[in-house]
Motif scaffolding. Structure first.
Motif, PDB file in Angstrom:
ATOM      1  N   ALA A   1       0.849  -1.182   0.000  1.00  0.00           N
ATOM      2  CA  ALA A   1       0.000   0.000   0.000  1.00  0.00           C
ATOM      3  C   ALA A   1       0.893   1.242   0.000  1.00  0.00           C
ATOM      4  CB  ALA A   1      -0.899  -0.011   1.235  1.00  0.00           C
ATOM      5  N   PRO A   2       0.358   2.387  -0.350  1.00  0.00           N
ATOM      6  CA  PRO A   2       1.167   3.608  -0.275  1.00  0.00           C
ATOM      7  C   PRO A   2       1.717   3.823   1.131  1.00  0.00           C
ATOM      8  CG  PRO A   2      -0.849   4.009  -1.509  1.00  0.00           C
ATOM      9  CD  PRO A   2      -0.986   2.638  -0.913  1.00  0.00           C
ATOM     10  N   GLY A   3       3.021   4.169   1.218  1.00  0.00           N
ATOM     11  CA  GLY A   3       3.651   4.459   2.498  1.00  0.00           C
ATOM     12  C   GLY A   3       4.189   3.250   3.221  1.00  0.00           C
ATOM     13  N   GLN A   4       4.296   2.104   2.540  1.00  0.00           N
ATOM     14  CA  GLN A   4       4.821   0.903   3.177  1.00  0.00           C
ATOM     15  C   GLN A   4       6.204   0.544   2.630  1.00  0.00           C
ATOM     16  OE1 GLN A   4       1.639  -2.065   2.581  1.00  0.00           O
ATOM     17  NE2 GLN A   4       1.065  -1.762   4.727  1.00  0.00           N
ATOM     18  N   ALA A   5       6.862  -0.404   3.326  1.00  0.00           N
ATOM     19  CA  ALA A   5       8.173  -0.893   2.889  1.00  0.00           C
ATOM     20  C   ALA A   5       8.243  -2.386   3.171  1.00  0.00           C
ATOM     21  CB  ALA A   5       9.295  -0.159   3.609  1.00  0.00           C
ATOM     22  N   ARG A   6       8.727  -3.143   2.194  1.00  0.00           N
ATOM     23  CA  ARG A   6       8.919  -4.578   2.375  1.00  0.00           C
ATOM     24  C   ARG A   6      10.380  -4.823   2.746  1.00  0.00           C
ATOM     25  NH1 ARG A   6       5.410  -7.944   0.442  1.00  0.00           N
ATOM     26  NH2 ARG A   6       4.963  -6.657  -1.396  1.00  0.00           N
ATOM     27  N   ILE A   7      10.585  -5.510   3.865  1.00  0.00           N
ATOM     28  CA  ILE A   7      11.922  -5.742   4.386  1.00  0.00           C
ATOM     29  C   ILE A   7      12.291  -7.208   4.203  1.00  0.00           C
ATOM     30  CG2 ILE A   7      13.472  -5.431   6.352  1.00  0.00           C
ATOM     31  CD1 ILE A   7      11.952  -2.869   5.443  1.00  0.00           C
ATOM     32  N   GLY A   8      13.397  -7.468   3.551  1.00  0.00           N
ATOM     33  CA  GLY A   8      13.934  -8.816   3.499  1.00  0.00           C
ATOM     34  C   GLY A   8      14.747  -9.076   4.755  1.00  0.00           C
ATOM     35  N   ILE A   9      14.362 -10.082   5.531  1.00  0.00           N
ATOM     36  CA  ILE A   9      15.024 -10.363   6.806  1.00  0.00           C
ATOM     37  C   ILE A   9      16.189 -11.302   6.538  1.00  0.00           C
ATOM     38  CG2 ILE A   9      14.722 -11.244   9.150  1.00  0.00           C
ATOM     39  CD1 ILE A   9      11.660 -10.686   8.736  1.00  0.00           C
ATOM     40  N   ASP A  10      17.397 -10.778   6.658  1.00  0.00           N
ATOM     41  CA  ASP A  10      18.588 -11.564   6.318  1.00  0.00           C
ATOM     42  C   ASP A  10      18.914 -12.605   7.377  1.00  0.00           C
ATOM     43  OD1 ASP A  10      18.983 -10.208   3.931  1.00  0.00           O
ATOM     44  OD2 ASP A  10      20.161  -8.639   4.882  1.00  0.00           O
ATOM     45  N   ALA A  11      18.895 -12.207   8.637  1.00  0.00           N
ATOM     46  CA  ALA A  11      19.274 -13.125   9.714  1.00  0.00           C
ATOM     47  C   ALA A  11      18.799 -12.558  11.036  1.00  0.00           C
ATOM     48  CB  ALA A  11      20.782 -13.324   9.739  1.00  0.00           C
ATOM     49  N   PHE A  12      18.583 -13.473  11.995  1.00  0.00           N
ATOM     50  CA  PHE A  12      18.164 -13.042  13.326  1.00  0.00           C
ATOM     51  C   PHE A  12      18.720 -13.996  14.370  1.00  0.00           C
ATOM     52  CE2 PHE A  12      14.679 -15.348  11.225  1.00  0.00           C
ATOM     53  CZ  PHE A  12      14.476 -16.423  12.074  1.00  0.00           C
ATOM     54  N   ALA A  13      18.803 -13.513  15.596  1.00  0.00           N
ATOM     55  CA  ALA A  13      19.274 -14.324  16.715  1.00  0.00           C
ATOM     56  C   ALA A  13      18.125 -15.136  17.283  1.00  0.00           C
ATOM     57  CB  ALA A  13      19.867 -13.436  17.794  1.00  0.00           C
ATOM     58  N   LEU A  14      18.437 -16.336  17.742  1.00  0.00           N
ATOM     59  CA  LEU A  14      17.442 -17.186  18.396  1.00  0.00           C
ATOM     60  C   LEU A  14      18.027 -17.650  19.718  1.00  0.00           C
ATOM     61  CD1 LEU A  14      14.755 -18.561  18.447  1.00  0.00           C
ATOM     62  CD2 LEU A  14      15.605 -20.275  16.852  1.00  0.00           C
ATOM     63  N   THR A  15      17.462 -17.135  20.825  1.00  0.00           N
ATOM     64  CA  THR A  15      17.997 -17.367  22.160  1.00  0.00           C
ATOM     65  C   THR A  15      16.867 -17.677  23.136  1.00  0.00           C
ATOM     66  OG1 THR A  15      17.782 -15.089  22.971  1.00  0.00           O
ATOM     67  CG2 THR A  15      19.741 -15.581  21.644  1.00  0.00           C
ATOM     68  N   ALA A  16      17.238 -17.910  24.387  1.00  0.00           N
ATOM     69  CA  ALA A  16      16.237 -18.115  25.438  1.00  0.00           C
ATOM     70  C   ALA A  16      15.330 -16.900  25.596  1.00  0.00           C
ATOM     71  CB  ALA A  16      16.925 -18.431  26.766  1.00  0.00           C
ATOM     72  N   ASN A  17      15.810 -15.733  25.207  1.00  0.00           N
ATOM     73  CA  ASN A  17      14.998 -14.522  25.259  1.00  0.00           C
ATOM     74  C   ASN A  17      13.738 -14.676  24.420  1.00  0.00           C
ATOM     75  OD1 ASN A  17      14.624 -11.721  26.019  1.00  0.00           O
ATOM     76  ND2 ASN A  17      15.182 -11.173  23.936  1.00  0.00           N
TER      77      ASN A  17
ATOM     78  N   GLY B   1      -3.095 -14.303  11.718  1.00  0.00           N
ATOM     79  CA  GLY B   1      -4.407 -14.574  11.152  1.00  0.00           C
ATOM     80  C   GLY B   1      -4.956 -15.929  11.553  1.00  0.00           C
ATOM     81  N   GLU B   2      -4.194 -16.684  12.345  1.00  0.00           N
ATOM     82  CA  GLU B   2      -4.622 -17.991  12.842  1.00  0.00           C
ATOM     83  C   GLU B   2      -4.510 -17.958  14.361  1.00  0.00           C
ATOM     84  OE1 GLU B   2      -3.061 -21.464  10.801  1.00  0.00           O
ATOM     85  OE2 GLU B   2      -2.193 -20.170   9.265  1.00  0.00           O
ATOM     86  N   PRO B   3      -5.627 -17.946  15.072  1.00  0.00           N
ATOM     87  CA  PRO B   3      -5.599 -17.739  16.534  1.00  0.00           C
ATOM     88  C   PRO B   3      -4.723 -18.717  17.299  1.00  0.00           C
ATOM     89  CG  PRO B   3      -7.840 -17.538  15.697  1.00  0.00           C
ATOM     90  CD  PRO B   3      -7.010 -18.036  14.551  1.00  0.00           C
ATOM     91  N   GLU B   4      -4.591 -19.954  16.819  1.00  0.00           N
ATOM     92  CA  GLU B   4      -3.820 -20.952  17.559  1.00  0.00           C
ATOM     93  C   GLU B   4      -2.321 -20.833  17.329  1.00  0.00           C
ATOM     94  OE1 GLU B   4      -5.176 -24.865  16.740  1.00  0.00           O
ATOM     95  OE2 GLU B   4      -7.183 -24.540  17.568  1.00  0.00           O
ATOM     96  N   TRP B   5      -1.934 -20.091  16.311  1.00  0.00           N
ATOM     97  CA  TRP B   5      -0.524 -20.046  15.917  1.00  0.00           C
ATOM     98  C   TRP B   5       0.034 -18.631  16.064  1.00  0.00           C
ATOM     99  CZ3 TRP B   5       2.149 -24.442  14.679  1.00  0.00           C
ATOM    100  CH2 TRP B   5       1.380 -25.597  14.466  1.00  0.00           C
ATOM    101  N   GLY B   6       1.281 -18.556  16.556  1.00  0.00           N
ATOM    102  CA  GLY B   6       1.921 -17.268  16.753  1.00  0.00           C
ATOM    103  C   GLY B   6       3.254 -17.166  16.036  1.00  0.00           C
ATOM    104  N   SER B   7       3.646 -15.940  15.777  1.00  0.00           N
ATOM    105  CA  SER B   7       4.964 -15.648  15.228  1.00  0.00           C
ATOM    106  C   SER B   7       5.812 -15.042  16.339  1.00  0.00           C
ATOM    107  CB  SER B   7       4.852 -14.665  14.055  1.00  0.00           C
ATOM    108  OG  SER B   7       6.126 -14.360  13.526  1.00  0.00           O
ATOM    109  N   VAL B   8       6.880 -15.746  16.729  1.00  0.00           N
ATOM    110  CA  VAL B   8       7.718 -15.296  17.841  1.00  0.00           C
ATOM    111  C   VAL B   8       8.611 -14.144  17.373  1.00  0.00           C
ATOM    112  CG1 VAL B   8       9.445 -15.980  19.537  1.00  0.00           C
ATOM    113  CG2 VAL B   8       7.736 -17.636  18.771  1.00  0.00           C
ATOM    114  N   PRO B   9       8.574 -13.005  18.045  1.00  0.00           N
ATOM    115  CA  PRO B   9       9.460 -11.902  17.646  1.00  0.00           C
ATOM    116  C   PRO B   9      10.931 -12.231  17.898  1.00  0.00           C
ATOM    117  CG  PRO B   9       7.646 -11.116  19.017  1.00  0.00           C
ATOM    118  CD  PRO B   9       7.662 -12.610  19.124  1.00  0.00           C
ATOM    119  N   VAL B  10      11.773 -11.718  17.019  1.00  0.00           N
ATOM    120  CA  VAL B  10      13.218 -11.912  17.127  1.00  0.00           C
ATOM    121  C   VAL B  10      13.912 -10.595  16.781  1.00  0.00           C
ATOM    122  CG1 VAL B  10      13.250 -14.394  16.626  1.00  0.00           C
ATOM    123  CG2 VAL B  10      13.240 -12.763  14.728  1.00  0.00           C
ATOM    124  N   TRP B  11      15.184 -10.517  17.122  1.00  0.00           N
ATOM    125  CA  TRP B  11      15.987  -9.336  16.805  1.00  0.00           C
ATOM    126  C   TRP B  11      16.976  -9.688  15.695  1.00  0.00           C
ATOM    127  CZ3 TRP B  11      14.924  -4.673  18.986  1.00  0.00           C
ATOM    128  CH2 TRP B  11      14.111  -4.672  20.133  1.00  0.00           C
ATOM    129  N   GLY B  12      17.042  -8.834  14.678  1.00  0.00           N
ATOM    130  CA  GLY B  12      17.946  -9.149  13.587  1.00  0.00           C
ATOM    131  C   GLY B  12      18.100  -8.000  12.614  1.00  0.00           C
TER     132      GLY B  12
END
Length: 370
Positions: free
Chosen positions: A27-43, A63-74
């Motif tokens: 949509a106007p005013g958006q940006a698509r980000i390619g996620i190159d790599a992220f850390a996966l830790t106990a955090n 969009g699926e109540p039973e399933w989540g996307s875990v946030p990560v830093w990268g």
């Protein structure tokens, strides 16, 4: 083009799947980000364990109540942009989903950061909605991206834990700080910050298998096994910083430490041993309180101003990473993983508290990786 997403069942964090979906036009005013790599830790396990209570599932709705996307830093790069202030090719550091791509709706722009203005994130903590523009980020260096992804968000939490305790007078009078899961990165970052103060005895609790590692770090005054709580001074003024989330351990410490001033809950590295709901009300001493880092960020930014806050954090970060990456005795080595199967294996290890504390895992779902 399509996006790969690594999803976790909210009711059973060991159950995972990968979903592929076609990309929709920006949509106007958006940006698509390619996620190159992220850390996966106990955090990240903590984000999932407290996903409902602390709102972490809301950042990247599936969009699926039973399933989540875990946030990560990268780190990611702008692939497409319909926003005049965000250029294709710009590199960003920040809070991403476990995915190959994501779409941001930049709101406020500054030379050093972009704030995502997606409506569903409007009520979420601002600290997680900021994406740092690497070209103007004072903490960024191109040759240390792995270390930044692994340690930067954890150390910021560590630094804020230390600051909160000092700010509230909880470390006064030769206090003892007791840290569970002492081999975890956030725990030893906190120990490092506490050790800079002087006058605080920093006690790390860990398993026998990780005792030698914790002792070699040099930032703990003492390292004890979980079965050695009787060696703690019961009457000393003390604080408990709980990275493990182990209900039995928490109760044992509350019963042992008659001088306990504060019981701080940080993480859930012992994911299978969480205290039952309502258990905190029955413990002797202060009621355990979850530490929410963005609240301390807001407080200090209001008191010090954003520039001073940034300067103090940057200096603390440089001091910490200089020690953690010292060639003579590094605290961290990096392992790289690509693709859904590898990420699933690393996730299960983090969830179950397995693995070598000296190893930091960088993973990628980026197209063509593997």
């Amino acid at each position: 083009m399509s996006t790969l997403e690594f999803l976790v069942r909210k009711s059973d964090l060991a159950d995972t799947r990968v979903r592929e979906r076609d990309d929709v036009p920006l949509a106007p005013g958006q940006a698509r980000i390619g996620i190159d790599a992220f850390a996966l830790t106990a955090n990240n396990v903590t984000y999932a364990a407290f996903g409902e209570a602390m709102g972490y599932w809301q950042f990247f709705p599936t969009g699926e109540p039973e399933w989540g996307s875990v946030p990560v830093w990268g780190f990611g790069r702008v692939l497409q942009s319909t926003h005049p202030g965000v250029a294709v090719g710009e590199r960003l550091y920040g809070f991403f989903p476990m995915a190959s791509q994501t779409v941001l709706t930049p709101g406020r722009l500054a030379p050093e950061r972009i704030t995502d203005g997606s409506p569903h994130r409007a009520e979420l903590p601002a600290a997680y909605n900021q994406y740092f523009r690497c070209a103007a980020d004072p903490l960024y260096t191109a040759d240390t991206e792995d270390v930044q992804a692994l340690l930067r968000p954890l150390f910021i939490t560590s630094w804020l834990i230390d600051d909160f305790l000092g700010d509230n007078g909880l470390l006064d009078g030769q206090a003892v700080a007791v840290l569970s899961s002492a081999s975890s990165k956030t725990a030893y970052g906190t120990a490092f910050a506490l050790a800079q103060r002087g006058g605080v005895e920093v006690v790390g609790l860990t398993s026998e298998g990780n005792r030698a590692f914790c002792e070699r770090l040099g930032c703990y005054t003492r390292v004890l096994g979980y079965g050695e709580l009787d060696r703690l001074d019961a009457q000393a003024p003390s604080v408990y910083i709980d990275f493990a989330g182990n209900g039995e351990l928490r109760r044992a410490l509350h019963e042992r430490l008659g001088g306990l001033r504060h019981s701080m809950v940080i993480g859930n590295t012992h994911a299978g041993q969480r205290a039952p709901q309502g258990e905190a009300k029955t413990l002797p001493g202060p009621r355990p309180a979850f530490f929410f880092a963005p609240a301390q960020i807001r407080k200090r930014t209001d008191e010090w101003g954003a520039e001073v806050f940034g300067q103090r954090l940057a200096q603390a970060w440089r001091d910490f990473t200089a020690r953690a990456t010292d060639d003579a005795a590094p605290w961290l080595r990096v392992a790289h993983h690509h693709g859904p199967d590898a990420i699933h294996a690393v996730w299960l290890d983090a969830l179950q508290g397995r693995g070598d504390p000296r190893t930091g895992h960088i993973v990628s779902l980026k197209a063509g990786a593997g």
